[in-house]
Scaffold this motif. Structure first.
Motif, PDB file in Angstrom:
ATOM      1  N   GLU A   1      -5.139  -4.242  15.632  1.00  0.00           N
ATOM      2  CA  GLU A   1      -5.057  -2.943  16.166  1.00  0.00           C
ATOM      3  C   GLU A   1      -4.003  -2.088  15.570  1.00  0.00           C
ATOM      4  O   GLU A   1      -3.049  -2.402  15.912  1.00  0.00           O
ATOM      5  N   VAL A   2      -4.210  -1.005  15.003  1.00  0.00           N
ATOM      6  CA  VAL A   2      -3.319   0.143  14.482  1.00  0.00           C
ATOM      7  C   VAL A   2      -3.306   1.329  15.282  1.00  0.00           C
ATOM      8  O   VAL A   2      -4.197   2.140  15.556  1.00  0.00           O
ATOM      9  N   ALA A   3      -2.097   1.728  15.695  1.00  0.00           N
ATOM     10  CA  ALA A   3      -1.848   2.956  16.601  1.00  0.00           C
ATOM     11  C   ALA A   3      -1.507   4.025  15.193  1.00  0.00           C
ATOM     12  O   ALA A   3      -0.674   3.964  14.490  1.00  0.00           O
ATOM     13  N   LEU A   4      -2.573   4.939  15.310  1.00  0.00           N
ATOM     14  CA  LEU A   4      -2.599   6.070  14.334  1.00  0.00           C
ATOM     15  C   LEU A   4      -1.196   7.249  14.596  1.00  0.00           C
ATOM     16  O   LEU A   4      -0.756   7.062  15.712  1.00  0.00           O
ATOM     17  N   LEU A   5      -1.151   8.018  13.690  1.00  0.00           N
ATOM     18  CA  LEU A   5      -0.103   8.991  13.816  1.00  0.00           C
ATOM     19  C   LEU A   5      -0.152   9.746  15.019  1.00  0.00           C
ATOM     20  O   LEU A   5       0.960  10.347  15.700  1.00  0.00           O
ATOM     21  N   ASP A   6      -1.364  10.062  15.448  1.00  0.00           N
ATOM     22  CA  ASP A   6      -1.522  10.917  16.650  1.00  0.00           C
ATOM     23  C   ASP A   6      -1.904  10.239  17.952  1.00  0.00           C
ATOM     24  O   ASP A   6      -2.246  10.624  19.131  1.00  0.00           O
TER      25      ASP A   6
ATOM     26  N   GLY B   1      -0.123   4.758   9.975  1.00  0.00           N
ATOM     27  CA  GLY B   1       0.069   4.419  11.372  1.00  0.00           C
ATOM     28  C   GLY B   1       0.910   3.085  11.365  1.00  0.00           C
ATOM     29  O   GLY B   1       1.680   2.544  10.348  1.00  0.00           O
ATOM     30  N   ARG B   2       1.002   2.303  12.682  1.00  0.00           N
ATOM     31  CA  ARG B   2       1.711   1.047  12.822  1.00  0.00           C
ATOM     32  C   ARG B   2       0.916   0.098  13.655  1.00  0.00           C
ATOM     33  O   ARG B   2       0.127   0.501  14.588  1.00  0.00           O
ATOM     34  N   VAL B   3       1.043  -1.299  13.313  1.00  0.00           N
ATOM     35  CA  VAL B   3       0.143  -2.210  13.951  1.00  0.00           C
ATOM     36  C   VAL B   3       0.898  -2.171  15.438  1.00  0.00           C
ATOM     37  O   VAL B   3       2.018  -2.514  15.627  1.00  0.00           O
ATOM     38  N   ALA B   4      -0.251  -2.039  16.490  1.00  0.00           N
ATOM     39  CA  ALA B   4       0.132  -2.286  17.769  1.00  0.00           C
ATOM     40  C   ALA B   4       0.172  -3.542  18.333  1.00  0.00           C
ATOM     41  O   ALA B   4       0.992  -4.200  19.054  1.00  0.00           O
ATOM     42  N   THR B   5      -1.141  -4.270  18.005  1.00  0.00           N
ATOM     43  CA  THR B   5      -1.170  -5.696  18.620  1.00  0.00           C
ATOM     44  C   THR B   5      -1.933  -6.508  17.240  1.00  0.00           C
ATOM     45  O   THR B   5      -2.707  -5.767  16.590  1.00  0.00           O
ATOM     46  N   VAL B   6      -1.879  -7.708  17.260  1.00  0.00           N
ATOM     47  CA  VAL B   6      -2.394  -8.514  16.435  1.00  0.00           C
ATOM     48  C   VAL B   6      -3.049  -9.732  16.936  1.00  0.00           C
ATOM     49  O   VAL B   6      -2.432 -10.520  17.690  1.00  0.00           O
ATOM     50  N   GLY B   7      -4.089 -10.051  16.152  1.00  0.00           N
ATOM     51  CA  GLY B   7      -4.829 -11.272  16.495  1.00  0.00           C
ATOM     52  C   GLY B   7      -5.107 -12.266  15.148  1.00  0.00           C
ATOM     53  O   GLY B   7      -4.298 -11.852  14.659  1.00  0.00           O
ATOM     54  N   GLU B   8      -5.594 -13.180  15.389  1.00  0.00           N
ATOM     55  CA  GLU B   8      -5.539 -14.321  14.356  1.00  0.00           C
ATOM     56  C   GLU B   8      -6.235 -13.673  12.880  1.00  0.00           C
ATOM     57  O   GLU B   8      -5.590 -13.668  11.961  1.00  0.00           O
TER      58      GLU B   8
ATOM     59  N   HIS C   1      -2.871 -13.557   7.811  1.00  0.00           N
ATOM     60  CA  HIS C   1      -2.544 -12.880   6.639  1.00  0.00           C
ATOM     61  C   HIS C   1      -1.048 -12.377   6.574  1.00  0.00           C
ATOM     62  O   HIS C   1      -0.922 -11.803   5.562  1.00  0.00           O
ATOM     63  N   GLY C   2      -0.190 -12.605   7.664  1.00  0.00           N
ATOM     64  CA  GLY C   2       1.188 -12.417   7.819  1.00  0.00           C
ATOM     65  C   GLY C   2       1.517 -10.982   8.308  1.00  0.00           C
ATOM     66  O   GLY C   2       2.570 -10.575   8.159  1.00  0.00           O
ATOM     67  N   VAL C   3       0.460 -10.425   8.932  1.00  0.00           N
ATOM     68  CA  VAL C   3       0.668  -9.193   9.676  1.00  0.00           C
ATOM     69  C   VAL C   3       1.245  -9.494  10.979  1.00  0.00           C
ATOM     70  O   VAL C   3       1.131 -10.433  11.716  1.00  0.00           O
ATOM     71  N   ARG C   4       2.402  -8.428  11.270  1.00  0.00           N
ATOM     72  CA  ARG C   4       3.191  -8.559  12.479  1.00  0.00           C
ATOM     73  C   ARG C   4       3.046  -7.444  13.252  1.00  0.00           C
ATOM     74  O   ARG C   4       2.821  -6.204  12.401  1.00  0.00           O
ATOM     75  N   ALA C   5       3.398  -7.156  14.590  1.00  0.00           N
ATOM     76  CA  ALA C   5       3.183  -6.103  15.190  1.00  0.00           C
ATOM     77  C   ALA C   5       4.470  -5.422  14.673  1.00  0.00           C
ATOM     78  O   ALA C   5       5.531  -5.669  14.574  1.00  0.00           O
ATOM     79  N   GLY C   6       4.147  -3.929  14.870  1.00  0.00           N
ATOM     80  CA  GLY C   6       5.244  -3.011  14.220  1.00  0.00           C
ATOM     81  C   GLY C   6       5.013  -2.584  12.957  1.00  0.00           C
ATOM     82  O   GLY C   6       5.408  -1.728  12.191  1.00  0.00           O
ATOM     83  N   ALA C   7       4.107  -3.301  12.071  1.00  0.00           N
ATOM     84  CA  ALA C   7       3.954  -3.175  10.543  1.00  0.00           C
ATOM     85  C   ALA C   7       3.614  -1.913  10.163  1.00  0.00           C
ATOM     86  O   ALA C   7       2.648  -1.318  11.020  1.00  0.00           O
ATOM     87  N   ALA C   8       4.009  -1.384   9.103  1.00  0.00           N
ATOM     88  CA  ALA C   8       3.374  -0.110   8.595  1.00  0.00           C
ATOM     89  C   ALA C   8       2.078  -0.178   8.139  1.00  0.00           C
ATOM     90  O   ALA C   8       1.859  -1.192   7.335  1.00  0.00           O
ATOM     91  N   VAL C   9       1.167   0.619   8.053  1.00  0.00           N
ATOM     92  CA  VAL C   9      -0.234   0.862   7.527  1.00  0.00           C
ATOM     93  C   VAL C   9      -0.094   2.137   6.628  1.00  0.00           C
ATOM     94  O   VAL C   9       0.221   3.201   7.109  1.00  0.00           O
ATOM     95  N   VAL C  10      -0.440   1.785   5.483  1.00  0.00           N
ATOM     96  CA  VAL C  10      -0.433   3.106   4.452  1.00  0.00           C
ATOM     97  C   VAL C  10      -1.452   3.273   3.728  1.00  0.00           C
ATOM     98  O   VAL C  10      -2.473   2.225   3.720  1.00  0.00           O
ATOM     99  N   ALA C  11      -1.811   4.594   3.359  1.00  0.00           N
ATOM    100  CA  ALA C  11      -2.696   4.973   2.150  1.00  0.00           C
ATOM    101  C   ALA C  11      -1.937   5.436   1.245  1.00  0.00           C
ATOM    102  O   ALA C  11      -1.393   6.621   1.080  1.00  0.00           O
ATOM    103  N   GLY C  12      -1.377   4.464  -0.096  1.00  0.00           N
ATOM    104  CA  GLY C  12      -0.647   4.947  -0.859  1.00  0.00           C
ATOM    105  C   GLY C  12       0.882   4.936  -0.432  1.00  0.00           C
ATOM    106  O   GLY C  12       1.143   4.138   0.013  1.00  0.00           O
ATOM    107  N   ALA C  13       1.413   6.214  -0.738  1.00  0.00           N
ATOM    108  CA  ALA C  13       2.886   6.320  -0.238  1.00  0.00           C
ATOM    109  C   ALA C  13       2.775   7.154   1.296  1.00  0.00           C
ATOM    110  O   ALA C  13       3.955   7.158   1.665  1.00  0.00           O
ATOM    111  N   ARG C  14       1.686   7.212   1.760  1.00  0.00           N
ATOM    112  CA  ARG C  14       1.662   8.017   3.118  1.00  0.00           C
ATOM    113  C   ARG C  14       1.288   6.949   4.094  1.00  0.00           C
ATOM    114  O   ARG C  14       0.606   6.219   4.082  1.00  0.00           O
ATOM    115  N   LEU C  15       2.139   7.461   5.206  1.00  0.00           N
ATOM    116  CA  LEU C  15       2.228   6.464   6.335  1.00  0.00           C
ATOM    117  C   LEU C  15       0.764   6.551   7.304  1.00  0.00           C
ATOM    118  O   LEU C  15       0.656   7.978   7.560  1.00  0.00           O
TER     119      LEU C  15
END
Length: 455
Positions: free
Chosen positions: A327-332, A316-323, A300-314
């Motif tokens: 897996e997304v590391a949340l803010l805590d 977390g960031r993508v930690a590892t990517v499979g096909e 789908h074009g996802v890469r490690a480090g990519a931002a994950v948002v809900a609206g304009a709110r961050l």
């Protein structure tokens, strides 16, 4: 089944890449089953978003847009003499160059008038100079003054016009401290006279006629002169965090007739580089981690480090990517790193570049605890400790997949230097519960995605 469970536990503690890839391929059909049965989960699932949630998202998006516009303006020079005879081309820092930390890649608002050798600044501070203009890719490469092969002429005002000291600044000088990480300052070379510590160092070439662009950089600040470990060991305490504090910069060019001011770039939420995602898990089974699995991956074009948002709110960031998932590391999640800018909640709302924040985990009261690597805050000395300032934090730029202007949360930020120890800050009003959020979106790579949209 018990043996499989034990094997998975061992794998989680000591990952083996080939084995993980094999398990992912083995479980791929289950992801398609999850997609096919998704409508069944709507029955008795999460209710439609309340009107208050929609209103909150609209307010946060407006706050994000306002913060990004303010960040664009905050990078402009403030002194009248630094504006005269110069054309300002604003640019966003996209990433560090593959060549190393002392070279950045920027995306200018326009390429009109840009040339190799032109100076790059941030507010009233000198950053470096242009070394490559790539119009085909829409990128400009800049060498920083921190590079060991970089040299720029400078002057030190010693208090009288006839005693101005000339010197050369470039590269780094590491200054050890009694505790904490060492100070990283700019190296000063070959002073023409006896310098005086504590004086301001500004760009000023001794022979400006040798470089057609040198006059554009004259007067921009490099920092404050300090004495190192010996009488001839001079360093410059910088006014910028060159490693983690460069988000927006300005390229200085010569003004020409007929040049128009370019329009600002689109807000990151309008760029169409997002894909809708759903959470496949409610959290992380480990009590020391805070992650979530999403149903979007490399295809789908996802890469490690990519931002994950809900609206304009961050979120977390993508930690590892499979096909087919990630897996997304949340803010805590301990270890999550962000570049951030703070905007005071009250009073002067001029954005303040904060630099790097690293998550330490959640506190017992639900607040998120972060370590802040401050670089340019003033030292307290023997005076009273200044009070912290409450700020609304947004993402900076300069890291692939993490655009500027996304809302992080609110924190009381210290106003004095930690002298290398770093500050511990508590972040409130941050997204840490995925099940309490609305629609999730993942930042995608511009060249590989098959489906693009915007939150």
């Amino acid at each position: 089944m018990l043996l499989v469970w034990i094997a998975l536990v061992v794998l989680s503690l000591r990952p083996v890449a080939p084995l993980e890839a094999g398990i992912e391929r083995l479980l791929t059909p289950l992801r398609f089953v999850a997609e096919l049965t998704w409508p069944l989960r709507l029955v008795g699932g999460r209710p439609a978003r309340a009107q208050g949630d929609v209103r909150r998202e609209l307010i946060e998006e407006a706050s994000s847009r306002s913060a990004l516009l303010a960040l664009h303006d905050s990078v402009l020079p403030t002194r009248a003499d630094l504006l005269e005879g110069r054309r300002l081309v604003r640019a966003e820092v996209v990433s560090r160059s593959e060549r190393g930390r002392d070279r950045i890649v920027i995306r200018p608002w326009t390429f009109e008038g840009l040339e190799v050798g032109q100076p790059v600044v941030a507010r009233d501070a000198y950053v470096g100079r242009v070394v490559q203009v790539d119009r085909a890719r829409g990128r400009v490469t800049v060498d920083l003054v921190t590079d060991r092969s970089f040299f720029v002429g400078a002057t030190l005002d010693s208090g009288a016009r006839e005693s101005t000291v000339h010197l050369v600044v470039g590269g780094l000088a590491v200054q050890s401290r009694r505790s904490g990480e060492p100070a990283t300052w700019l190296a000063a070379h070959n002073p023409s006279g006896r310098p005086i510590a504590g004086r301001s160092v500004v760009v000023g070439e001794l022979l400006p006629e040798l470089d057609p662009h040198s006059a554009l950089a004259a007067g921009f600040e490099l920092g404050t002169l300090e004495l190192g470990s010996s009488d001839d060991d001079w360093r410059v305490r910088p006014v910028l965090d060159y490693l983690h504090g460069l988000f927006q910069v300005v390229v200085l060019t010569h003004p020409r007739r007929g040049q128009l001011d370019p329009a600002p770039p689109l807000h990151p939420l309008e760029e169409g580089r997002w894909v809708r995602a759903r959470a496949l898990t409610a959290g992380d089974p480990s009590p020391w981690r805070s992650t979530v699995q999403l149903d979007r991956g490399r295809v789908h074009g996802v890469r490690a480090g990519a931002a994950v948002v809900a609206g304009a709110r961050l979120v977390g960031r993508v930690a590892t990517v499979g096909e087919l998932g990630c897996e997304v590391a949340l803010l805590d999640d301990p270890g999550l790193a962000l570049t951030a800018v703070g905007r005071p909640v009250q009073g002067d709302s001029t954005p303040r570049v904060l630099g790097r924040l690293v998550a330490l985990g959640p506190a017992s009261d639900g607040a998120l605890v972060y370590h802040w690597r401050d670089v340019t805050l003033p030292r307290v000395g023997d005076g009273p400790t200044p009070p912290p300032r409450r700020m609304r934090l947004f993402t900076g730029s300069g890291e692939a997949g993490l655009p500027a202007g996304l809302l992080i949360g609110i924190a009381d930020m210290p106003s004095y230097s930690s002298e290398g120890e770093g500050h511990t800050v508590r972040l409130s009003d941050a997204a840490s519960r995925v099940d309490e959020l609305g629609r999730l979106w993942v930042r995608i790579d511009s060249g590989t995605a098959t489906t693009r949209s915007s939150p």
